[in-house]
Design an enzyme around this catalytic site. Sequence first.
Site, PDB file in Angstrom:
ATOM      1  N   TYR A 159       0.917  -1.117  -0.016  1.00 24.52           N
ATOM      2  CA  TYR A 159      -0.071  -0.017  -0.077  1.00 24.52           C
ATOM      3  C   TYR A 159       0.970   1.315   0.021  1.00 24.52           C
ATOM      4  CZ  TYR A 159      -3.469   3.269   1.898  1.00 24.52           C
ATOM      5  OH  TYR A 159      -4.266   4.284   2.130  1.00 24.52           O
TER       6      TYR A 159
HETATM    7  N1  LIG Z   1      -9.488   5.823   5.848  1.00 23.29           N
HETATM    8  C1  LIG Z   1      -8.120   5.847   6.047  1.00 23.29           C
HETATM    9  O1  LIG Z   1      -7.389   5.437   7.274  1.00 23.29           O
HETATM   10  C2  LIG Z   1      -7.165   6.366   5.287  1.00 23.29           C
HETATM   11  C3  LIG Z   1      -5.798   6.716   5.694  1.00 23.29           C
HETATM   12  C4  LIG Z   1      -4.891   7.251   4.697  1.00 23.29           C
HETATM   13  C5  LIG Z   1      -5.376   7.214   3.352  1.00 23.29           C
HETATM   14  N2  LIG Z   1      -6.504   7.179   3.027  1.00 23.29           N
HETATM   15  C6  LIG Z   1      -6.578   7.069   1.679  1.00 23.29           C
HETATM   16  O2  LIG Z   1      -7.991   7.922   1.536  1.00 23.29           O
HETATM   17  C7  LIG Z   1      -8.547   7.558   0.342  1.00 23.29           C
HETATM   18  C8  LIG Z   1     -10.184   7.228   0.645  1.00 23.29           C
HETATM   19  O3  LIG Z   1     -10.093   6.236   1.545  1.00 23.29           O
HETATM   20  P1  LIG Z   1     -11.577   5.825   2.305  1.00 23.29           P
HETATM   21  O4  LIG Z   1     -11.105   5.569   3.600  1.00 23.29           O
HETATM   22  O5  LIG Z   1     -12.765   6.816   1.988  1.00 23.29           O
HETATM   23  O6  LIG Z   1     -11.894   4.489   1.665  1.00 23.29           O
HETATM   24  P2  LIG Z   1     -13.344   3.846   1.241  1.00 23.29           P
HETATM   25  O7  LIG Z   1     -14.245   4.033   2.081  1.00 23.29           O
HETATM   26  O8  LIG Z   1     -12.983   2.234   1.291  1.00 23.29           O
HETATM   27  O9  LIG Z   1     -13.694   4.160  -0.085  1.00 23.29           O
HETATM   28  C9  LIG Z   1     -12.716   3.894  -1.035  1.00 23.29           C
HETATM   29  C10 LIG Z   1     -13.388   4.472  -2.427  1.00 23.29           C
HETATM   30  O10 LIG Z   1     -12.565   3.988  -3.488  1.00 23.29           O
HETATM   31  C11 LIG Z   1     -13.382   3.448  -4.834  1.00 23.29           C
HETATM   32  N3  LIG Z   1     -12.554   2.665  -5.305  1.00 23.29           N
HETATM   33  C12 LIG Z   1     -12.018   1.407  -5.014  1.00 23.29           C
HETATM   34  N4  LIG Z   1     -11.613   0.822  -6.141  1.00 23.29           N
HETATM   35  C13 LIG Z   1     -11.615   1.606  -7.190  1.00 23.29           C
HETATM   36  C14 LIG Z   1     -11.639   1.481  -8.422  1.00 23.29           C
HETATM   37  N5  LIG Z   1     -10.788   0.453  -9.282  1.00 23.29           N
HETATM   38  N6  LIG Z   1     -12.008   2.353  -9.457  1.00 23.29           N
HETATM   39  C15 LIG Z   1     -12.885   3.286  -8.786  1.00 23.29           C
HETATM   40  N7  LIG Z   1     -13.091   3.634  -7.532  1.00 23.29           N
HETATM   41  C16 LIG Z   1     -12.572   2.854  -6.851  1.00 23.29           C
HETATM   42  C17 LIG Z   1     -14.590   3.108  -3.762  1.00 23.29           C
HETATM   43  O11 LIG Z   1     -15.662   2.696  -4.775  1.00 23.29           O
HETATM   44  P3  LIG Z   1     -16.716   1.667  -4.550  1.00 23.29           P
HETATM   45  O12 LIG Z   1     -17.165   1.611  -3.181  1.00 23.29           O
HETATM   46  O13 LIG Z   1     -18.058   2.313  -5.265  1.00 23.29           O
HETATM   47  O14 LIG Z   1     -16.293   0.558  -5.331  1.00 23.29           O
HETATM   48  C18 LIG Z   1     -14.755   3.853  -2.775  1.00 23.29           C
HETATM   49  O15 LIG Z   1     -15.416   5.070  -3.275  1.00 23.29           O
HETATM   50  C19 LIG Z   1      -8.027   6.423  -0.308  1.00 23.29           C
HETATM   51  O16 LIG Z   1      -7.237   6.499  -1.218  1.00 23.29           O
HETATM   52  C20 LIG Z   1      -7.101   5.876   1.003  1.00 23.29           C
HETATM   53  O17 LIG Z   1      -5.907   5.151   0.358  1.00 23.29           O
HETATM   54  C21 LIG Z   1      -7.396   6.547   4.031  1.00 23.29           C
END
Ligand SMILES: NC(=O)c1ccc[n+]([C@@H]2O[C@H](COP(=O)([O-])OP(=O)(O)OC[C@H]3O[C@@H](n4cnc5c(N)ncnc54)[C@H](OP(=O)(O)O)[C@@H]3O)[C@@H](O)[C@H]2O)c1
Length: 250
Positions: A159
């Site tokens: 990741y």
């Molecule tokens: N949550 C944390 O603690 C955290 C920390 C650091 C960084 N981040 C980063 O923040 C960002 C958002 O994360 P989140 O926590 O909101 O995650 P999340 O709730 O799991 O949401 C992930 C999103 O990515 C979309 N997605 C996944 N694979 C995809 C693909 N191949 N094409 C298009 N869309 C895709 C999903 O769409 P569907 O559900 O419609 O499939 C969903 O809308 C990510 O880049 C993550 O790495 C998160």
Amino acid sequence: MTQNTTTPATTRVALVTGGSGGIGRAVALRLVADGFAVGVHYAGNKGRAEAVVAEVAARGGQAIAVGGDVADERDMSAAFDRVEEAFGGIDVVVNTAGIMVLAPIAELDLDDLDRVHRTNVRGTFVVSQQAARRVRPGGAIVNFSTSVTRTQLPTYGAYVASKAAVESITLILARELRGKDITVNAVAPGPTATPLFLQGKDDTTIANFAKATPLERLGEPDDIADAVAFLAGPARWVNGQVIFANGGLT
Ligand SMILES: NC(=O)c1ccc[n+]([C@@H]2O[C@H](COP(=O)([O-])OP(=O)(O)OC[C@H]3O[C@@H](n4cnc5c(N)ncnc54)[C@H](OP(=O)(O)O)[C@@H]3O)[C@@H](O)[C@H]2O)c1
């Protein structure tokens, strides 16, 4: 490209990839509150994107749901087309779409490595490429990294390698867009209460992550949306940066 007659020419327009996800939903709603019309992008969870669109409509804002795999250039070109056709152009692209697989490097299934890199690296590249071609002057591009590029936790190898690539794509694009009046930055959240972070972790692990920040709590999606709103709006002098939004985690 046809301008939707209900969208005034002065309305700024954003496309939020991963708008069906935890952080993407909060970003979409925050940008609507700031006066943007928003494309709420999803991959598998159309229902969740449509629920965000309904919430926007209930608040008197404008949004449409657009689907597609971020790593597929045809899907994303079509998604950008749809937002431009609905609202007359695009000013801000926030690329939150991403996936995470955790395993020690010694044990990681290489198919998972390919899957993570396809969505996080190729996906960021495809979305950044479309954004670089289409975002209007005065606009902003915001990609998503993670604070683990600093904390370097075990099991995050696949990741974090993908997010290090996201940071490099972001900083290079900022320099390539010289003279265009478009800012390009990345937001690097710390642990944030969304499915991506919470899934597969027990209560003790989650509590330990919360205690690790000086503010002694997990981030909420709205905390991250605040940082994005700053970059999407007033922060015209912040460019080519990775903004760590993590409550002071080191
Ligand atoms: N949550 C944390 O603690 C955290 C920390 C650091 C960084 N981040 C980063 O923040 C960002 C958002 O994360 P989140 O926590 O909101 O995650 P999340 O709730 O799991 O949401 C992930 C999103 O990515 C979309 N997605 C996944 N694979 C995809 C693909 N191949 N094409 C298009 N869309 C895709 C999903 O769409 P569907 O559900 O419609 O499939 C969903 O809308 C990510 O880049 C993550 O790495 C998160």
